[in-house]
Scaffold this active site. Structure first.
Site: not given
Ligand code: ATP
Length: 324
Positions: A131, A25
């Site tokens: 995480d 992107a």
């Protein structure tokens, strides 16, 4: 500062599925906006070694579905020093790079913040870590895929746990945060979840089980960073309390980082990659692009790194209720 003409992009710290979708992107948005793009290899190490390679729209074909990162990632001690960052600056200047997109976690953002305090080449960050522990964004790249990988693994462990009447302690990633443990625990119907955000939860396991009906098998999800130690340590410390169970431990480990990114990770990484390039064009610096309530936000690196993102405690309560 003049208009941006050439940007660099790198991945740093731990890899996570969806980083390639973000790189794609960044490159495609830059091409669309008429900018040149250089891939910086192996995180900040590539900046210090001037390991740059030009990227065109076609360079990022056929990568959106791949785990890992085509730019490689690394931990680079030298970038922690002013001398290391000075070398990086000289190399960026020589290559004509006048803006950088850093895809990584809080360590990577700390390095980017320091660099932007010292030098005039703007850095914009994209949160890439399984995480999900970065303040200012509801989401980090790779978290959704890792979560799905964990749930699939725990479902399989559940089959064998119930066949043998076993209690399984399953350790998942999350050195300082329990997001993966909490969400995968709820999604897999775990009997208990042990996370760093809740103090003494490992020691309270017996009370939790005694409060409920006796189950023939059980799954306990443990975040690797819990203060009670990893799954092996916790299983050892509570084994006297659970004499009726045949206890086993399974550490899922690095398989949680790999694999083809989920659709959510691909879409969000695409949005963040685009937003990071737009932020550089808009003369932003020292900020992370994030997603909050479904919208793109800009968060200063200082805040993203310093402030703590807590788990949703109503979900901790929900997990307890649903495991009666
Ligand atoms: P993850 O969350 O996956 O661990 P991270 O970005 O936090 O990702 P780190 O290993 O902490 O991973 O940091 C990546 C790199 O960022 C380091 O190897 C180093 O080059 C740079 N970095 C980290 N902390 C600092 C710092 N205090 N000063 C300068 N650079 C830093």
């Amino acid at each position: 500062m003049g208009k941006i003409k050439k940007i660099g992009v790198l991945t740093s710290g731990g890899d996570s599925p969806g980083m390639n979708a973000a790189i794609r992107a960044v490159v495609r948005t830059a091409v669309y906006e008429g900018l040149e793009v250089m891939g910086i290899m192996c995180g900040y190490q590539g900046m210090i070694n001037a390991d740059f390679k030009p990227l065109q729209a076609h360079s990022v074909s056929d990568i959106i579905q791949r785990g890992g990162t085509i730019l490689k990632t690394a931990r680079c001690e030298e970038f922690r020093t002013p001398e290391g960052r000075a070398k990086a600056y000289v190399n960026l200047k020589e290559a004509g790079i006048d803006g950088v997109v850093v895809i990584g976690g809080d360590g990577s953002f700390t390095g980017a913040r320091l660099f932007n305090e010292e030098y005039d080449i703007p850095f914009v960050g994209i949160p890439g870590t399984i995480d999900n522990d970065i303040f200012g964004t509801d989401y980090t790249i790779g978290y959704d895929t890792a979560l799905n990988t964990v749930v699939e693994a725990v479902d399989k462990i559940r089959d064998t746990a119930s066949a043998h009447n076993r209690m399984f302690f399953v350790e998942v990633m999350g050195a300082e945060a329990g997001f993966i443990a909490l969400y995968s625990g709820i999604a897999s119907g775990a009997e208990a979840i042990v996370i760093p955000e809740i103090k003494d939860d490992a020691r309270n396991l017996k009370a939790m089980f005694d409060g409920g009906r006796k189950k023939s098998s059980a799954i306990i999800i443990v975040a690797e960073g819990d203060e009670g130690g990893g799954a092996f340590a916790i299983a050892e410390s509570v084994k006297e309390d659970f004499k009726g169970y045949d206890i086993r431990v399974s550490v899922l480990g690095h398989l949680q980082r790999g694999g083809s990114p989920s659709a959510i990770d691909r879409v969000n990484a695409s949005r963040l990659g685009h937003a990071a390039v737009e932020a550089l064009i808009d003369a932003q610096k020292s900020v992370m692009v994030g997603l909050a309530n479904g919208e793109i936000t800009l968060v200063p690196f200082r805040k993203a790194v310093k402030l703590h993102k807590d788990v949703n405690h109503s979900l901790v309560a929900l997990a307890k209720i649903l495991s009666v």
